[in-house]
Scaffold this motif. Structure first.
Motif, PDB file in Angstrom:
ATOM      1  N   SER A 161      37.963  30.833  36.720  1.00  0.00           N
ATOM      2  CA  SER A 161      36.661  30.336  37.180  1.00  0.00           C
ATOM      3  C   SER A 161      36.242  30.921  38.528  1.00  0.00           C
ATOM      4  CB  SER A 161      36.683  28.807  37.280  1.00  0.00           C
ATOM      5  OG  SER A 161      37.522  28.393  38.344  1.00  0.00           O
ATOM      6  N   SER A 162      37.139  31.611  39.194  1.00  0.00           N
ATOM      7  CA  SER A 162      36.869  32.142  40.528  1.00  0.00           C
ATOM      8  C   SER A 162      36.646  33.648  40.485  1.00  0.00           C
ATOM      9  CB  SER A 162      38.066  31.821  41.433  1.00  0.00           C
ATOM     10  OG  SER A 162      38.040  32.604  42.589  1.00  0.00           O
ATOM     11  N   GLN A 163      35.548  34.099  41.077  1.00  0.00           N
ATOM     12  CA  GLN A 163      35.269  35.531  41.099  1.00  0.00           C
ATOM     13  C   GLN A 163      36.351  36.317  41.848  1.00  0.00           C
ATOM     14  OE1 GLN A 163      31.572  36.837  42.888  1.00  0.00           O
ATOM     15  NE2 GLN A 163      31.658  38.772  41.806  1.00  0.00           N
ATOM     16  N   PRO A 164      36.827  35.858  43.004  1.00  0.00           N
ATOM     17  CA  PRO A 164      37.909  36.619  43.657  1.00  0.00           C
ATOM     18  C   PRO A 164      39.152  36.752  42.767  1.00  0.00           C
ATOM     19  CG  PRO A 164      36.954  35.083  45.214  1.00  0.00           C
ATOM     20  CD  PRO A 164      36.360  34.774  43.865  1.00  0.00           C
ATOM     21  N   ARG A 165      39.484  35.720  42.017  1.00  0.00           N
ATOM     22  CA  ARG A 165      40.658  35.805  41.145  1.00  0.00           C
ATOM     23  C   ARG A 165      40.414  36.778  39.989  1.00  0.00           C
ATOM     24  NH1 ARG A 165      41.305  30.203  42.870  1.00  0.00           N
ATOM     25  NH2 ARG A 165      40.150  29.379  41.097  1.00  0.00           N
ATOM     26  N   ARG A 166      39.204  36.792  39.460  1.00  0.00           N
ATOM     27  CA  ARG A 166      38.894  37.770  38.406  1.00  0.00           C
ATOM     28  C   ARG A 166      38.952  39.189  38.965  1.00  0.00           C
ATOM     29  NH1 ARG A 166      34.941  33.850  37.382  1.00  0.00           N
ATOM     30  NH2 ARG A 166      33.298  35.227  38.161  1.00  0.00           N
ATOM     31  N   LYS A 167      38.513  39.370  40.216  1.00  0.00           N
ATOM     32  CA  LYS A 167      38.594  40.684  40.856  1.00  0.00           C
ATOM     33  C   LYS A 167      40.053  41.088  41.065  1.00  0.00           C
ATOM     34  CE  LYS A 167      34.178  40.903  43.289  1.00  0.00           C
ATOM     35  NZ  LYS A 167      33.525  41.037  44.612  1.00  0.00           N
ATOM     36  N   ILE A 168      40.894  40.151  41.459  1.00  0.00           N
ATOM     37  CA  ILE A 168      42.321  40.450  41.626  1.00  0.00           C
ATOM     38  C   ILE A 168      42.901  40.932  40.301  1.00  0.00           C
ATOM     39  CG2 ILE A 168      44.603  39.430  42.049  1.00  0.00           C
ATOM     40  CD1 ILE A 168      43.212  37.635  44.182  1.00  0.00           C
ATOM     41  N   LEU A 169      42.554  40.258  39.207  1.00  0.00           N
ATOM     42  CA  LEU A 169      43.038  40.687  37.889  1.00  0.00           C
ATOM     43  C   LEU A 169      42.569  42.101  37.569  1.00  0.00           C
ATOM     44  CD1 LEU A 169      42.559  37.402  35.827  1.00  0.00           C
ATOM     45  CD2 LEU A 169      44.711  38.368  36.673  1.00  0.00           C
ATOM     46  N   ALA A 170      41.336  42.429  37.951  1.00  0.00           N
ATOM     47  CA  ALA A 170      40.824  43.784  37.719  1.00  0.00           C
ATOM     48  C   ALA A 170      41.603  44.796  38.551  1.00  0.00           C
ATOM     49  CB  ALA A 170      39.335  43.849  38.046  1.00  0.00           C
ATOM     50  N   TYR A 171      41.883  44.471  39.810  1.00  0.00           N
ATOM     51  CA  TYR A 171      42.653  45.375  40.665  1.00  0.00           C
ATOM     52  C   TYR A 171      44.062  45.595  40.117  1.00  0.00           C
ATOM     53  CZ  TYR A 171      39.224  45.393  44.484  1.00  0.00           C
ATOM     54  OH  TYR A 171      38.105  45.582  45.241  1.00  0.00           O
ATOM     55  N   LEU A 172      44.610  44.598  39.462  1.00  0.00           N
ATOM     56  CA  LEU A 172      45.968  44.695  38.925  1.00  0.00           C
ATOM     57  C   LEU A 172      45.999  45.215  37.487  1.00  0.00           C
ATOM     58  CD1 LEU A 172      47.431  41.326  40.269  1.00  0.00           C
ATOM     59  CD2 LEU A 172      47.807  43.633  41.181  1.00  0.00           C
ATOM     60  N   SER A 173      44.863  45.613  36.955  1.00  0.00           N
ATOM     61  CA  SER A 173      44.775  45.974  35.538  1.00  0.00           C
ATOM     62  C   SER A 173      45.647  47.160  35.152  1.00  0.00           C
ATOM     63  CB  SER A 173      43.325  46.233  35.136  1.00  0.00           C
ATOM     64  OG  SER A 173      42.813  47.357  35.825  1.00  0.00           O
ATOM     65  N   ALA A 174      45.889  48.104  36.060  1.00  0.00           N
ATOM     66  CA  ALA A 174      46.655  49.288  35.696  1.00  0.00           C
ATOM     67  C   ALA A 174      47.889  49.512  36.556  1.00  0.00           C
ATOM     68  CB  ALA A 174      45.764  50.529  35.745  1.00  0.00           C
ATOM     69  N   HIS A 200      44.841  32.309  46.155  1.00  0.00           N
ATOM     70  CA  HIS A 200      44.320  32.830  44.888  1.00  0.00           C
ATOM     71  C   HIS A 200      45.461  33.409  44.045  1.00  0.00           C
ATOM     72  CE1 HIS A 200      40.074  32.163  45.516  1.00  0.00           C
ATOM     73  NE2 HIS A 200      40.090  32.822  46.659  1.00  0.00           N
ATOM     74  N   LEU A 201      46.359  34.140  44.693  1.00  0.00           N
ATOM     75  CA  LEU A 201      47.503  34.707  43.973  1.00  0.00           C
ATOM     76  C   LEU A 201      48.381  33.610  43.395  1.00  0.00           C
ATOM     77  CD1 LEU A 201      48.386  37.594  46.450  1.00  0.00           C
ATOM     78  CD2 LEU A 201      47.479  37.852  44.130  1.00  0.00           C
ATOM     79  N   ALA A 202      48.570  32.524  44.149  1.00  0.00           N
ATOM     80  CA  ALA A 202      49.390  31.408  43.665  1.00  0.00           C
ATOM     81  C   ALA A 202      48.754  30.748  42.445  1.00  0.00           C
ATOM     82  CB  ALA A 202      49.587  30.382  44.783  1.00  0.00           C
TER      83      ALA A 202
END
Length: 118
Positions: free
Chosen positions: A26-39, A61-63
């Motif tokens: 539900s959080s945009q920063p957390r979705r961005k973190i997932l995108a940064y970690l995608s590869a 957010h990481l927690a």
């Protein structure tokens, strides 16, 4: 009677798990973190550099993402590296959505370029 109680308890655990995933996404920063970690994996510091927020906020957010089972952390020397949990249905679906999301697409490309360098 015990069987019904067990089923209700299991259903409650599944419901809590699903709630943690929805909360994480539900959080945009957390979705961005997932995108940064995608590869590729990143350290907490490398993730924090990409955001205009305090490092403790990034850590929170990481927690949340780790509690939801979407990322893992591994201590390597003095650094903690974060990575996506592979073969996770939610991460698979999130990766698909990132392909069409104008915000996440450039972040995912950055992650892919970083993975090629490594």
């Amino acid at each position: 009677m015990e069987e019904n109680a067990l089923e209700e308890g299991t259903e409650g655990d599944a419901g809590k798990s699903i709630q943690r995933v929805f909360n994480a996404l539900s959080s945009q920063p957390r979705r961005k973190i997932l995108a940064y970690l995608s590869a590729s994996s990143l350290t907490a510091g490398e993730i924090a550099e990409r955001f205009d927020m305090a490092k403790p906020s990034v850590s929170q957010h990481l927690a949340v993402l780790e509690t939801a089972g979407l990322i893992t952390k591994e201590k390597r020397g003095q650094f903690v590296h974060y990575a996506l949990v592979e073969n996770n249905l939610v991460n698979t679906l999130n990766g698909f959505v990132q392909e069409v999301c104008p915000v996440s697409r450039p972040l995912k490309k950055e992650s892919q370029a970083r993975a090629k360098k490594e």
